[in-house]
Design a protein around this motif. Structure first.
Motif, PDB file in Angstrom:
ATOM      1  N   ASN A 256      99.479  13.113  66.195  1.00 25.98           N
ATOM      2  CA  ASN A 256     100.070  14.173  65.575  1.00 25.98           C
ATOM      3  C   ASN A 256      99.481  15.289  66.033  1.00 25.98           C
ATOM      4  O   ASN A 256     100.080  16.633  65.320  1.00 25.98           O
ATOM      5  CB  ASN A 256     100.439  13.990  64.140  1.00 25.98           C
ATOM      6  CG  ASN A 256     100.836  12.642  63.927  1.00 25.98           C
ATOM      7  OD1 ASN A 256     102.135  12.340  64.376  1.00 25.98           O
ATOM      8  ND2 ASN A 256     100.197  11.647  63.141  1.00 25.98           N
ATOM      9  N   ASN A 284      99.653  10.375  58.877  1.00 25.92           N
ATOM     10  CA  ASN A 284     100.168  11.587  58.120  1.00 25.92           C
ATOM     11  C   ASN A 284      98.690  12.297  57.977  1.00 25.92           C
ATOM     12  O   ASN A 284      97.745  12.093  57.285  1.00 25.92           O
ATOM     13  CB  ASN A 284     100.802  11.338  56.820  1.00 25.92           C
ATOM     14  CG  ASN A 284     101.587  12.369  56.312  1.00 25.92           C
ATOM     15  OD1 ASN A 284     101.077  13.635  56.394  1.00 25.92           O
ATOM     16  ND2 ASN A 284     102.424  12.287  55.385  1.00 25.92           N
ATOM     17  N   THR A 285      98.671  13.683  58.220  1.00 26.06           N
ATOM     18  CA  THR A 285      97.588  14.452  58.172  1.00 26.06           C
ATOM     19  C   THR A 285      97.389  15.028  56.615  1.00 26.06           C
ATOM     20  O   THR A 285      96.577  15.819  56.250  1.00 26.06           O
ATOM     21  CB  THR A 285      97.373  15.620  59.138  1.00 26.06           C
ATOM     22  OG1 THR A 285      98.508  16.371  59.098  1.00 26.06           O
ATOM     23  CG2 THR A 285      97.303  15.003  60.529  1.00 26.06           C
ATOM     24  N   TRP A 286      98.517  15.112  55.916  1.00 30.70           N
ATOM     25  CA  TRP A 286      98.727  15.566  54.571  1.00 30.70           C
ATOM     26  C   TRP A 286      98.431  17.139  54.650  1.00 30.70           C
ATOM     27  O   TRP A 286      97.849  17.738  53.592  1.00 30.70           O
ATOM     28  CB  TRP A 286      97.845  15.044  53.646  1.00 30.70           C
ATOM     29  CG  TRP A 286      98.121  13.614  53.702  1.00 30.70           C
ATOM     30  CD1 TRP A 286      97.254  12.515  53.975  1.00 30.70           C
ATOM     31  CD2 TRP A 286      99.101  12.594  52.953  1.00 30.70           C
ATOM     32  NE1 TRP A 286      98.024  11.122  53.824  1.00 30.70           N
ATOM     33  CE2 TRP A 286      98.998  11.442  53.330  1.00 30.70           C
ATOM     34  CE3 TRP A 286     100.503  13.278  52.459  1.00 30.70           C
ATOM     35  CZ2 TRP A 286      99.960  10.360  52.711  1.00 30.70           C
ATOM     36  CZ3 TRP A 286     101.433  12.299  52.073  1.00 30.70           C
ATOM     37  CH2 TRP A 286     101.196  11.013  52.273  1.00 30.70           C
ATOM     38  N   TRP A 290     101.812  18.407  59.658  1.00 27.46           N
ATOM     39  CA  TRP A 290     102.609  16.968  59.888  1.00 27.46           C
ATOM     40  C   TRP A 290     104.299  17.393  59.856  1.00 27.46           C
ATOM     41  O   TRP A 290     105.028  16.740  60.675  1.00 27.46           O
ATOM     42  CB  TRP A 290     102.545  16.254  58.509  1.00 27.46           C
ATOM     43  CG  TRP A 290     103.562  14.976  58.460  1.00 27.46           C
ATOM     44  CD1 TRP A 290     104.672  14.772  57.543  1.00 27.46           C
ATOM     45  CD2 TRP A 290     103.167  13.743  59.173  1.00 27.46           C
ATOM     46  NE1 TRP A 290     104.925  13.501  57.797  1.00 27.46           N
ATOM     47  CE2 TRP A 290     104.182  12.770  58.714  1.00 27.46           C
ATOM     48  CE3 TRP A 290     102.019  13.494  59.975  1.00 27.46           C
ATOM     49  CZ2 TRP A 290     104.212  11.422  59.180  1.00 27.46           C
ATOM     50  CZ3 TRP A 290     102.212  12.154  60.556  1.00 27.46           C
ATOM     51  CH2 TRP A 290     103.361  11.272  60.221  1.00 27.46           C
ATOM     52  N   ASP A 291     104.760  18.617  59.258  1.00 34.35           N
ATOM     53  CA  ASP A 291     106.198  19.026  59.438  1.00 34.35           C
ATOM     54  C   ASP A 291     106.396  19.963  60.593  1.00 34.35           C
ATOM     55  O   ASP A 291     107.288  20.161  60.976  1.00 34.35           O
ATOM     56  CB  ASP A 291     106.602  19.577  58.153  1.00 34.35           C
ATOM     57  CG  ASP A 291     106.611  18.646  56.956  1.00 34.35           C
ATOM     58  OD1 ASP A 291     107.709  17.822  57.222  1.00 34.35           O
ATOM     59  OD2 ASP A 291     105.561  18.181  56.452  1.00 34.35           O
TER      60      ASP A 291
END
Length: 347
Positions: A256, A284-286, A290-291
């Motif tokens: 990602n 997911n990198t939190w 991510w978004d």
């Protein structure tokens, strides 16, 4: 930049997720002297722009300004206030001081729990569930009901404390420390000639779904983005690969994040003598990355993280020296993005 002084002030400014207006105003004012344009968007994110020569890319540097918090749910007969947690673990809450951010002004309180003397012996060594905790303001129940409706945001209280060896402990280093790094970078970039257009995004609601970063990125439409956030500092009892030294910048690697952007930061870190370590992010990198990566038609992203200890508490601990080094690293990396950047980074 005096990080200790700045963090002592900015970490006390209210900015719970969804209620970032006060801290957004504070950051907009801080960035205004160094930027060509500063605005606050409809999601309460701050967007600050430094225009370059026009020959380079539009680079978005992002850190979030919201903080973990609580939210009230009901008032008991005696005036005690029940609440839900937004990102705060139950075991850290008993005996905490808090501020209820009421419409007619703040109310100060403390979080109480049943004394161990009055609990079952088997439960004394267990964390008290959030549902069994309450906020005591000392006010009469009737006044609490009038002033504290359900849904009132509650801010944790904690002072910024200088520790030995250039370390600092404070509430809300996640992620106001990284936002301070962006401010320092903006101050340095103001004195430099650069081809890139630099857009600083101080995003809202990261702790509640990265909503601010999503909407702002659609508006900014950057060519690339570097996301600044915190990661876990080394502590006893943690598995290898879970935490990182607090004097070492971590750079992300995974499906990602964009490896060429990561390489750009790593190359500049080596030139400047900034210690780095790769943090593998397989899913997911939190973080806002991510978004942001799937906003618009897709945005190449990488993540630079500041290791802190005791995340999501009122004594988050980090290195002031590393904050300064990361600001310089960002500045130098952005200044390397000249005309022809597409070929250089192989997008």
């Amino acid at each position: 930049m005096d990080y200790l002084k700045f963090l002592s002030g900015i970490t006390t400014v209210p900015g719970t997720s969804g209620y970032e207006a006060p801290v957004a105003e504070a950051f907009a004012g801080a960035f205004a002297p160094f930027c060509d344009e500063v605005r606050i968007d409809g999601s309460q994110s701050v967007i600050a722009v430094q225009r370059g020569s026009g020959r380079g890319p539009r680079v978005m540097l992002c850190a979030h300004i919201d903080e973990v918090s609580l939210m009230t749910t009901l008032v008991e007969e005696d005036g005690s206030v029940r609440f839900q947690s937004i990102g705060v673990a139950a075991q850290t809450l008993p005996a905490q001081e808090v501020t209820l951010l009421c419409k007619d002004g703040p109310i100060y309180g403390v979080i109480g729990a049943m004394p161990p003397h009055l609990t079952d012996r088997n439960a004394r060594d267990q964390a008290t569930p959030v549902g069994e905790l309450f906020i005591d303001t000392g006010l009469p129940a009737q006044e609490v009901r009038r002033r504290v409706p359900a849904g009132t945001p509650v801010q944790l209280t904690g002072r910024t404390t200088a520790l030995q060896n250039g370390l600092v402990a404070s509430k809300t280093l996640d992620d106001r420390a990284c936002a301070a790094i962006l401010l320092d970078c903006a101050q340095q970039m103001r004195r430099r000639l650069h081809d890139a257009e630099v857009v600083y995004l101080l995003s809202a609601s990261e702790e509640w779904g990265c909503l601010g970063a999503v909407t702002a990125t659609e508006n900014i439409r950057p060519d690339m983005a570097v996301i600044l956030d915190v990661t876990h500092g080394t502590m006893p009892g943690c598995e290898e690969g879970e935490t990182y030294p607090v004097d070492c910048t971590t750079l992300s690697a995974g499906p990602n994040t964009h490896r060429r952007l990561t390489d750009l930061l790593k190359k500049q870190a080596e030139r400047l003598g900034v210690k780095t370590q790769i943090e593998v992010c397989a899913g997911n990198t939190w973080t806002d990355a991510w978004d942001v990566q799937v906003a618009c038609e897709g945005v190449p992203c990488t993540i630079m993280s500041l290791p802190i200890k005791y995340m999501h508490t009122t004594v988050e601990l980090g290195s002031l020296e590393l904050m300064q080094k990361q600001a310089h690293l960002l500045c130098e990396a952005v200044c390397e993005l000249h005309e022809g950047w597409e070929e250089t980074l192989c997008f």
